[in-house]
Design an enzyme around this catalytic site. Structure first.
Site, mmCIF file in Angstrom:
data_model
loop_
_atom_site.group_PDB
_atom_site.id
_atom_site.type_symbol
_atom_site.label_atom_id
_atom_site.label_comp_id
_atom_site.label_asym_id
_atom_site.label_seq_id
_atom_site.Cartn_x
_atom_site.Cartn_y
_atom_site.Cartn_z
ATOM 1 N N ASP A 165 -0.529 4.340 0.673
ATOM 2 C CA ASP A 165 -1.035 5.359 1.600
ATOM 3 C C ASP A 165 -0.367 5.187 2.958
ATOM 4 O OD1 ASP A 165 -2.488 2.909 2.030
ATOM 5 O OD2 ASP A 165 -4.002 4.022 3.163
ATOM 6 N N GLU A 194 -5.258 1.233 2.367
ATOM 7 C CA GLU A 194 -5.096 0.204 3.408
ATOM 8 C C GLU A 194 -5.296 0.795 4.789
ATOM 9 O OE1 GLU A 194 -3.490 -2.624 6.270
ATOM 10 O OE2 GLU A 194 -2.850 -0.554 5.985
ATOM 11 N N HIS A 201 0.829 -1.208 0.000
ATOM 12 C CA HIS A 201 0.000 0.000 0.000
ATOM 13 C C HIS A 201 0.858 1.251 0.000
ATOM 14 C CE1 HIS A 201 0.148 0.847 4.475
ATOM 15 N NE2 HIS A 201 0.265 -0.466 4.566
HETATM 16 N N1 BES Z 1 1.117 -2.893 8.111
HETATM 17 C C1 BES Z 1 0.083 -2.706 9.069
HETATM 18 C C2 BES Z 1 -0.334 -3.983 9.764
HETATM 19 C C3 BES Z 1 0.750 -4.734 10.491
HETATM 20 C C4 BES Z 1 1.887 -4.115 10.980
HETATM 21 C C5 BES Z 1 0.609 -6.085 10.684
HETATM 22 C C6 BES Z 1 2.873 -4.835 11.634
HETATM 23 C C7 BES Z 1 1.566 -6.820 11.358
HETATM 24 C C8 BES Z 1 2.713 -6.184 11.817
HETATM 25 C C9 BES Z 1 -1.123 -2.079 8.369
HETATM 26 O O1 BES Z 1 -0.748 -0.988 7.560
HETATM 27 C C10 BES Z 1 -2.072 -1.523 9.377
HETATM 28 O O2 BES Z 1 -1.712 -0.623 10.081
HETATM 29 N N2 BES Z 1 -3.294 -2.047 9.409
HETATM 30 C C11 BES Z 1 -4.336 -1.526 10.225
HETATM 31 C C12 BES Z 1 -5.646 -2.111 9.804
HETATM 32 C C13 BES Z 1 -6.504 -1.261 8.953
HETATM 33 C C14 BES Z 1 -7.837 -1.935 8.756
HETATM 34 C C15 BES Z 1 -6.658 0.151 9.372
HETATM 35 C C16 BES Z 1 -4.158 -1.899 11.664
HETATM 36 O O3 BES Z 1 -3.646 -2.983 11.966
HETATM 37 O O4 BES Z 1 -4.573 -1.102 12.514
HETATM 38 MN MN MN Z 2 0.875 -1.456 6.393
HETATM 39 MN MN MN Z 3 -0.430 0.714 8.941
#
Ligand code: BES
Ligand code: MN
Ligand code: MN
Length: 458
Positions: free
Chosen positions: A91, A155, A89
């Site tokens: 963003d 994302e 992603h």
């Molecule tokens: N890259 C992250 C998720 C992540 C980081 C998973 C480190 C495992 C280890 C992703 O960009 C993220 O922040 N996802 C959001 C979810 C989304 C639905 C807003 C989150 O986990 O809060």
């Molecule tokens: Mn991420």
């Molecule tokens: Mn993130």
């Protein structure tokens, strides 16, 4: 031997340019949550299109959605060979609070071998590794499978338009495995491969008491104060053992057996270091589970923001009319985001006293995911780490969420390999987010090695 040393001649020869290109990408403030950055988010897609072109990708398209576009590109060398679908992603999270950044979030700066910028690790730095991997493979005549890219711009706000994008492009997205670098490793001494992610339910709640703000002396004690009520309601969502009290909340949770729990607790983890890094005296969480378990295999409920009443300078004696909170729940297999959102909503309404009205607005969600270790892709990644890191990576479940992982599995039947290179110190979503320069290059080298192993005998 310094395991972080880069050995690949092409990567060594071009490392300064690779880094400069990443800096250009990091300078574009592609914050998807805040519409004031709208033009910048679109501009980031254009930038990636140009860079994919330079790297040698084909069929490059900026594909519109109802929100921000998906950048698609591929390099198909032979239809009969396996295809890897790379997802990332472009963003980033809002940079706030700005005053806590030592250098501005969109002016990437190097200190102590780390790149400091919003998105340095999540996910621009990690996503951009894949574009440089494509360049490296093509320039060294080493590409021996097909690669497709989809890089999305929503994302961080829940990937709401991705489900219909996948439904409308099933043929285009056909692949044997999805490859994502958007997670972390335990440490550079103990590399790991992520094999599970939590899901998410996210709601906003509004409590309304009297129809206008009241004098807290004339009315206080006789009328429900929505902030007091909201706090009491939230507090009652957990019991003294930090178990969530919403009826049926745990019904679908898969409990790990003692053996599986013992195995996951073998991962190197030093509680004292963990506490020191966060400047806390003690950890806090569900009774009966270790910290490693609490952030990986257990569901949670957290308030992300809470507001209402008078928060300006000085004191104002007021009994407010309204109170608000943003509440998220992290989910584990086999909880369903829609179901948990419903359970929360029903229960939250049921515990409200008569003197207030409750409004609930669900935000985005995402399903938990488990990724397999018995696949060709996982084995190739494991061998790649052995070559580049000199160590066999250990499988590890992580607490964050990437909604697309379960979408790919449900919609296209494709399993994901989570090949991330972030570290806890990277402070993703926080001020002073960073990514180690060595992990950027080591990541590129490891992914190149992954392709080599993955393409063997095919
Ligand atoms: N890259 C992250 C998720 C992540 C980081 C998973 C480190 C495992 C280890 C992703 O960009 C993220 O922040 N996802 C959001 C979810 C989304 C639905 C807003 C989150 O986990 O809060
Ligand atoms: Mn991420
Ligand atoms: Mn993130």
């Amino acid at each position: 031997m310094n395991s972080m040393k880069i050995n690949h001649p092409y990567i060594i020869a071009h490392q300064d340019r690779f880094l400069e290109e990443l800096f250009q990408l990091l300078r574009i403030p592609s914050v998807s949550a805040d519409s004031k950055y709208k033009d910048d988010v679109f501009r980031t897609a254009d930038f990636l299109k140009a860079k994919l072109m330079e790297a040698g990708a084909e069929n490059i398209k900026i594909m519109p959605t109802k929100g921000y576009p998906v950048v698609y590109a591929d390099k198909i060398i032979d239809e009969s060979k396996p295809t890897v679908l790379v997802y990332g992603h472009y963003d980033v999270q809002p940079p706030d609070p700005l005053d806590l950044w030592l250098t501005p979030p969109f002016e990437p700066t190097i200190r102590n071998g780390k790149i400091f910028a919003r998105g340095a690790c999540d996910d621009k730095g990690q996503m951009y590794m894949h574009i440089k991997v494509l360049e490296t493979l093509l320039q060294t005549n080493a590409l021996s499978c097909n690669i497709k890219f989809i890089i999305e711009g929503e994302e961080e706000i829940g990937s709401d338009n991705l489900e219909s994008f996948i439904n409308e492009n099933k043929e285009l997205l056909k692949a044997d495995v999805v490859l994502i670098s958007d997670t972390g490793i335990i440490s550079n001494e103990t590399p790991s491969i992520t094999v599970g992610l939590r899901g998410l339910s996210y709601l906003e709640v509004a409590i309304t008491g009297p129809k206008r703000d009241l004098h807290s002396g004339l009315y206080g004690g006789a009328v429900a104060n929505p902030i007091n009520v909201l706090c009491e309601m939230i507090a009652s969502l957990k019991d003294k053992n930090q178990k969530i009290t919403i009826p049926h909340f745990y019904d679908e949770v898969i409990e790990l057996n003692q053996e599986e729990r013992a195995l996951m607790n073998q991962a190197p983890f030093v509680l004292e270091e963990y506490k020191n890094a966060l400047d806390i005296e003690e950890v806090y969480g569900e009774y009966g589970y270790t910290t490693l378990e609490r952030v990986a295999i257990r569901p949670t409920l957290d308030v992300n923001g809470i507001w209402g009443g008078y928060t300006g300078e000085g004191a104002k004696t007021v009994l407010p009319s309204k109170a608000f909170a943003k509440i998220s729940m992290r989910l584990v297999p086999n909880q369903s985001s829609a179901k948990i959102t419903q359970l929360f909503s029903d229960y939250f309404k049921s515990i409200a006293p008569k003197g207030v009205k409750v409004e609930l607005t669900p935000h985005h969600g995402g399903e938990p995911a488990i990724t397999p270790t018995n696949t060709k892709a996982y084995k190739a990644a494991s061998l790649a780490f052995e070559t580049t890191w000199g160590k066999t990576p250990i499988p590890m479940r992580e607490g964050g969420s990437i909604p697309i992982v379960s979408l790919f599995e449900r919609k296209l039947g494709i399993k994901t390999l989570l090949l991330g290179f972030g570290l806890d110190e990277d402070a993703i979503h926080s001020p002073n987010e960073s990514f180690r320069i060595s992990n950027f290059f080591k990541g590129i080298e490891t992914i190149v090695e992954f392709y080599k192993e993955f393409s063997k005998n095919s």
